[in-house]
Scaffold this active site. Structure first.
Site, PDB file in Angstrom:
ATOM      1  N   SER A   1      -5.849  38.836  39.404  1.00 50.59           N
ATOM      2  CA  SER A   1      -4.722  38.635  40.318  1.00 50.59           C
ATOM      3  C   SER A   1      -4.067  39.952  40.723  1.00 50.59           C
ATOM      4  CB  SER A   1      -3.639  37.777  39.646  1.00 50.59           C
ATOM      5  OG  SER A   1      -4.071  36.469  39.501  1.00 50.59           O
TER       6      SER A   1
ATOM      7  N   HIS B   1      -6.022  36.510  45.857  1.00 50.62           N
ATOM      8  CA  HIS B   1      -7.466  36.504  45.618  1.00 50.62           C
ATOM      9  C   HIS B   1      -8.199  36.347  46.940  1.00 50.62           C
ATOM     10  CE1 HIS B   1      -7.412  36.008  41.209  1.00 50.62           C
ATOM     11  NE2 HIS B   1      -6.266  35.438  41.432  1.00 50.62           N
TER      12      HIS B   1
ATOM     13  N   HIS C   1     -10.684  29.926  39.352  1.00 48.56           N
ATOM     14  CA  HIS C   1      -9.977  29.545  38.129  1.00 48.56           C
ATOM     15  C   HIS C   1     -10.193  28.065  37.870  1.00 48.56           C
ATOM     16  CE1 HIS C   1      -7.857  33.073  39.699  1.00 48.56           C
ATOM     17  NE2 HIS C   1      -7.684  33.390  38.433  1.00 48.56           N
TER      18      HIS C   1
ATOM     19  N   TYR D   1      -8.007  26.082  36.890  1.00 47.40           N
ATOM     20  CA  TYR D   1      -6.853  25.303  37.351  1.00 47.40           C
ATOM     21  C   TYR D   1      -6.942  24.928  38.832  1.00 47.40           C
ATOM     22  CZ  TYR D   1      -5.073  29.863  38.948  1.00 47.40           C
ATOM     23  OH  TYR D   1      -4.929  31.089  39.544  1.00 47.40           O
ATOM     24  N   GLU D   2      -7.888  25.547  39.553  1.00 44.75           N
ATOM     25  CA  GLU D   2      -8.091  25.137  40.946  1.00 44.75           C
ATOM     26  C   GLU D   2      -8.865  23.823  41.017  1.00 44.75           C
ATOM     27  OE1 GLU D   2      -9.165  28.659  43.628  1.00 44.75           O
ATOM     28  OE2 GLU D   2      -9.326  29.522  41.619  1.00 44.75           O
TER      29      GLU D   2
ATOM     30  N   ALA E   1      -4.742  39.510  34.936  1.00 42.36           N
ATOM     31  CA  ALA E   1      -3.314  39.584  34.668  1.00 42.36           C
ATOM     32  C   ALA E   1      -3.022  38.622  33.527  1.00 42.36           C
ATOM     33  CB  ALA E   1      -2.532  39.190  35.916  1.00 42.36           C
TER      34      ALA E   1
ATOM     35  N   MET F   1      -5.297  32.818  32.282  1.00 36.62           N
ATOM     36  CA  MET F   1      -5.980  31.606  32.770  1.00 36.62           C
ATOM     37  C   MET F   1      -7.376  31.912  33.322  1.00 36.62           C
ATOM     38  SD  MET F   1      -2.702  30.067  34.844  1.00 36.62           S
ATOM     39  CE  MET F   1      -1.024  30.222  34.174  1.00 36.62           C
ATOM     40  N   SER F   2      -8.004  32.968  32.818  1.00 35.00           N
ATOM     41  CA  SER F   2      -9.297  33.358  33.412  1.00 35.00           C
ATOM     42  C   SER F   2     -10.170  34.064  32.379  1.00 35.00           C
ATOM     43  CB  SER F   2      -9.055  34.286  34.610  1.00 35.00           C
ATOM     44  OG  SER F   2      -8.526  35.526  34.176  1.00 35.00           O
TER      45      SER F   2
ATOM     46  N   ASN G   1       4.005  40.343  32.214  1.00 36.54           N
ATOM     47  CA  ASN G   1       5.268  39.750  31.732  1.00 36.54           C
ATOM     48  C   ASN G   1       5.155  39.491  30.236  1.00 36.54           C
ATOM     49  OD1 ASN G   1       3.384  37.523  33.026  1.00 36.54           O
ATOM     50  ND2 ASN G   1       4.456  36.558  31.324  1.00 36.54           N
TER      51      ASN G   1
ATOM     52  N   HIS H   1       4.313  33.272  39.745  1.00 39.69           N
ATOM     53  CA  HIS H   1       3.119  33.988  40.203  1.00 39.69           C
ATOM     54  C   HIS H   1       3.531  35.241  40.991  1.00 39.69           C
ATOM     55  CE1 HIS H   1      -1.085  34.570  41.025  1.00 39.69           C
ATOM     56  NE2 HIS H   1      -0.935  34.470  42.327  1.00 39.69           N
TER      57      HIS H   1
HETATM   58  N1  HPA Z   1       0.711  33.071  31.045  1.00 37.83           N
HETATM   59  C1  HPA Z   1      -0.513  32.753  31.514  1.00 37.83           C
HETATM   60  N2  HPA Z   1      -1.124  33.469  32.436  1.00 37.83           N
HETATM   61  C2  HPA Z   1      -0.506  34.570  32.909  1.00 37.83           C
HETATM   62  C3  HPA Z   1       0.754  34.945  32.453  1.00 37.83           C
HETATM   63  C4  HPA Z   1       1.397  34.165  31.463  1.00 37.83           C
HETATM   64  O1  HPA Z   1       2.517  34.440  31.000  1.00 37.83           O
HETATM   65  N3  HPA Z   1       1.102  36.081  33.125  1.00 37.83           N
HETATM   66  C5  HPA Z   1       0.052  36.374  33.947  1.00 37.83           C
HETATM   67  N4  HPA Z   1      -0.921  35.453  33.818  1.00 37.83           N
END
Ligand code: HPA
Length: 271
Positions: A29, A60, A82, A84-85, A112, A210-211, A234, A246
């Site tokens: 990302s 993306h 991903h 989640y898509e 990320a 998530m990847s 974060n 996001h």
């Molecule tokens: N959680 C899951 N996926 C992420 C996060 C998070 O805090 N930050 C960036 N991708």
């Protein structure tokens, strides 16, 4: 799945006949800028490659970029899919196997992620030394194609020790602080609850995302050496006084992108 990869590799070979990539790279990302640094580029849209899905998420794009980076021939998946898509984990199989069929011996993943260590500054980089797959899916489920790898591949040492060392040394030469830790892959698309983050930290994760894990599994199965780096955008939910989004992921991955690009280029040049 394997047929898609074989056909995609043929199309790439036709469109880029004088390219022989050695390193495959997948960009996470907001990290797609690395592909723009590739020289003597040949760009192929995923839409032109069988089995390559078109990503739907902001930040993306979907294209394969071939060329030279850090003096090394690379093939870069600019944009990933991903789970989640709504894609099954097996969707990543043709993408990664195409890189292997093109001749890539090494696979470098970036992503990320949220940090579980409270001293991690947003925008810092983490070398992934191992993973925990909490996505509830595995890209290798289903019939196994023995021509790529065994039915039951080992995942010990998935993140190659030699590549890890080269990344540490590259970061040190550049004066970039490189954290290290275990990446936990979750299905998403929700960010975690604070209770989940506390639980995952106890399970041994240093970062959540998530990847990456599906791609790493496929790359290891077909014998590629793997290295992976997270941009920590974060602190995990509940560890800081903020609501995750996001936009924040894209903001901090953008800030760290320069460091990540320098690190990957230095790493590639360090063979
Ligand atoms: N959680 C899951 N996926 C992420 C996060 C998070 O805090 N930050 C960036 N991708």
């Amino acid at each position: 799945m394997s047929e898609h990869a074989r056909n995609a590799a043929k199309i790439v070979a036709q469109r880029a006949p004088d390219r022989s990539p050695r390193v495959g790279i997948v960009l996470g990302s907001g990290l797609g800028g690395l592909a723009d640094r590739i020289e003597n580029r040949v760009v192929i849209d995923y839409a032109d490659l069988p089995g390559f899905p078109v990503p739907s998420v902001q930040g993306h794009v979907g294209r394969l970029v071939l060329g030279t980076l850090g003096g090394v021939e690379v093939a870069c998946l600019q944009g990933r899919v991903h789970l989640y898509e709504g894609h099954p984990a097996s969707t990543v199989v043709p993408l990664v196997r195409t890189l292997q069929l093109l001749g890539c011996e090494t696979f470098v993943a970036t992503n990320a992620a949220g940090a579980l260590d409270v001293d991690a500054v947003p925008g810092s980089l983490m070398l992934i030394v191992d993973h925990i797959n909490m996505q509830g899916q595995n890209p290798l489920a289903g019939p196994n194609d023995e021509s790529f790898g065994p039915r039951f591949p080992a995942m010990s040492g998935a993140y190659d020790l030699g590549l890890q060392q080269r990344l540490r040394e590259s970061a040190a030469r550049l004066g970039i602080a490189l954290r290290e830790g275990v990446y936990m892959a979750l299905l998403g698309p929700c960010f975690e609850t604070p209770a989940e983050i506390r639980a995952f930290a106890r399970l041994g994760a240093n970062a959540v995302g998530m990847s990456t894990v599906p791609e790493v599994i496929v790359a290891r199965h077909c014998g590629m050496k793997v290295a992976a780096i997270s941009v920590l955008t974060n602190l995990g939910a509940g560890l800081a006084d903020e609501i995750l989004s996001h936009d924040q992921t894209l903001h901090f991955s953008g800030l760290a992108a320069a460091d990540l690009q320098r690190l990957v280029i230095e790493f590639l040049g360090s063979t």
